[in-house]
Design an enzyme around this catalytic site. Structure first.
Site, short mmCIF file in Angstrom:
data_model
loop_
_atom_site.label_atom_id
_atom_site.label_comp_id
_atom_site.label_asym_id
_atom_site.label_seq_id
_atom_site.Cartn_x
_atom_site.Cartn_y
_atom_site.Cartn_z
CG HIS A 1 -1.84 -1.12 1.42
ND1 HIS A 1 -3.00 -1.30 0.70
CD2 HIS A 1 -1.66 -2.19 2.05
CE1 HIS A 1 -3.41 -2.66 0.98
NE2 HIS A 1 -2.64 -3.16 1.74
CB SER B 1 13.31 22.86 -14.76
OG SER B 1 12.36 24.01 -14.99
CE LYS C 1 11.88 19.47 -10.77
NZ LYS C 1 10.81 20.14 -11.51
CD GLU D 1 8.45 12.21 -14.70
OE1 GLU D 1 8.63 12.80 -13.83
OE2 GLU D 1 8.68 13.14 -15.98
#
Length: 458
Positions: A156, A277, A283, A290
């Protein structure tokens, strides 16, 4: 330009129809398979005395010339010729003259395209197996290098029990091994030759379908000509396996995204597999995992797209079946790129051992082991479970972890506790205590790793 099938028609094809129905923009990727099928077919025609040996030689020489041109990128395909089959036949006619027309004796574009796709899927299936193997090797390398690293195991997405990182990463090895086995098993259903089935009912010529199957490396022939030209089960199976495989790649990608976040900080992906970024200079974005996760949707969509196309089709061939190709080609491109990227990304990933260990040292994931401890003292597990639940609640209220509680505090819940409880609570002991087959104990993971290496060598 007149159509090769234009004898029955009195009007030229509407240009909108021509653009809408043409498939050459994508089925040109089957060019080499189409030529291989044609060479096998014309060889058989010659052996069966349906055409002369000299005619076969001219046709084969012409096809080999076109094959070289295709490989060098020097051919121009035209939408007027609709598909790869008609384009190549047109090129062949320009190359060797009217004898090219004899190539199509005893076959149809229906069995021709089916043959091309069988050859293509068989080739790509074998390529995917090799690419999966490279990803598996990356998992093995990481497991081997980080055999002692302890991390939280989750259910979970909540910390559950301490496990070895090597144990976790090898779970993906076995997922991919099943994907490989599925691909290997599917080849026996791809290995059916439709060539010679004609449009739907066979041919009047004394052809030898077993011979073309042999020449093309197929194991058998379709026993039913209707089935031969209309079957796309093998494409559905490939897309289904691809969907399962991409689901597995998506799951590891999700973990890489989470683990590389500042909140987890368990791993760092190599700079060469990340981006920055345009506005936030600090970043480091895990774009590759992704995008791997995102591309899973298009592979699933390709499967459902073809299922929907085929669900209501009567036998035998229908133009709807032209829609079998773009999704297949897109899936192959997506899988190829995903697997080629994932292997080096996993291999170069830095595992942050201290951060992983700190996570299990500062939580309550060793609670199950205190319950097991009480069981070894003779207490039924359900009673032990309730006691430990109360101890965890107490520890949370006291803002302490289980290793920070005193023996007096433990004994206030049960007199069965003794000093050895603190040994049971150590993360290394918690991990090494799970020696059941397939468990996370180092001894078991070492056996599993040896088994994985044996699989790779086999």
């Amino acid at each position: 330009m007149s159509k090769l099938w234009g004898g029955r028609f009195t009007k030229a094809t509407n240009q909108l129809v021509e653009s809408f129905t043409a498939s050459i923009e994508f089925d040109q990727q089957f060019a080499i398979e189409d030529i291989e099928g044609s060479i096998a077919h014309v060889t058989m025609l010659s052996e069966c005395a349906i055409i002369t040996d000299e005619e076969a030689r001219q046709i084969i020489d012409g096809l080999q010339t076109i094959k070289k041109k295709i490989k060098s990128g020097s051919v121009n395909y035209t939408i007027e010729d609709e598909d790869i089959h008609m384009n190549i036949e047109r090129m062949l006619t320009e190359e060797i003259g009217p004898v090219a027309g004899k190539l199509h004796t005893g076959r149809s574009r229906n069995d021709q395209v089916a043959t091309d796709i069988h050859l293509y899927v068989k080739k790509k299936t074998k390529e995917m197996i090799n690419l999966i193997t490279a990803v598996q090797q990356a998992f093995v390398n990481q497991a081997d290098t980080n055999i002692d690293v302890i991390m939280p195991g989750y259910t979970h997405l909540q910390r559950a029990q301490p496990i070895l990182f090597s144990h976790h990463i090898l779970a993906y090895f076995w997922m991919l091994e099943r994907d490989k086995e599925r691909l290997k098993d599917s080849i026996k259903r791809v290995d059916w030759s439709p060539l010679g089935a004609g449009a739907l009912a066979g041919t009047t010529f004394p052809t030898n379908r077993e011979r073309t199957a042999e020449l093309l490396g197929f194991d058998t022939v379709y026993p039913n000509s209707l089935d031969a030209v209309s079957d796309r089960d093998f494409v559905l199976e490939f897309l289904s396996i691809a969907s399962i495989l991409m689901t597995h790649l998506s799951r590891i990608s999700e973990e890489l995204v989470i683990w590389s976040s500042q909140e987890f900080n368990f791993v760092e992906l190599d700079d060469s597999f990340c981006t920055g970024s345009s506005i936030m200079p600090q970043k480091k974005n895990p774009d590759v995992p992704e995008l791997l996760r995102g591309k899973t949707g298009r592979v699933h969509g390709n499967l459902f797209g073809l299922l929907t196309v085929l669900k209501g089709l009567p036998l035998a061939y229908n133009k709807d079946m032209q829609e079998d190709k773009e999704g297949l080609l897109d899936t192959v491109i997506t899988l190829d790129g995903s697997l080629r990227l994932l292997a080096p990304m996993i291999d170069t990933m830095q595992v942050k051992k201290e951060n992983m260990y700190h996570a299990v040292d500062q939580d309550y994931s060793n609670a199950t082991d205190i319950a097991d401890y009480l069981v070894t003292k003779g207490l039924p597990f359900r009673e032990a479970h309730e006691i430990i639940g109360k101890i965890v609640l107490y520890a949370i209220q006291q803002k302490k972890y289980l290793l920070e509680l005193s023996l007096d505090e433990y004994q206030s819940f049960s007199t069965l506790f003794a000093k050895d409880v603190f040994t049971f609570l150590e993360p290394k002991h918690v991990v090494d205590a799970r020696k059941s087959l397939g468990g996370t104990a180092k001894s078991q993971v070492q056996q599993q790793l040896a088994q994985a290496k044996a699989v790779m060598e086999g």
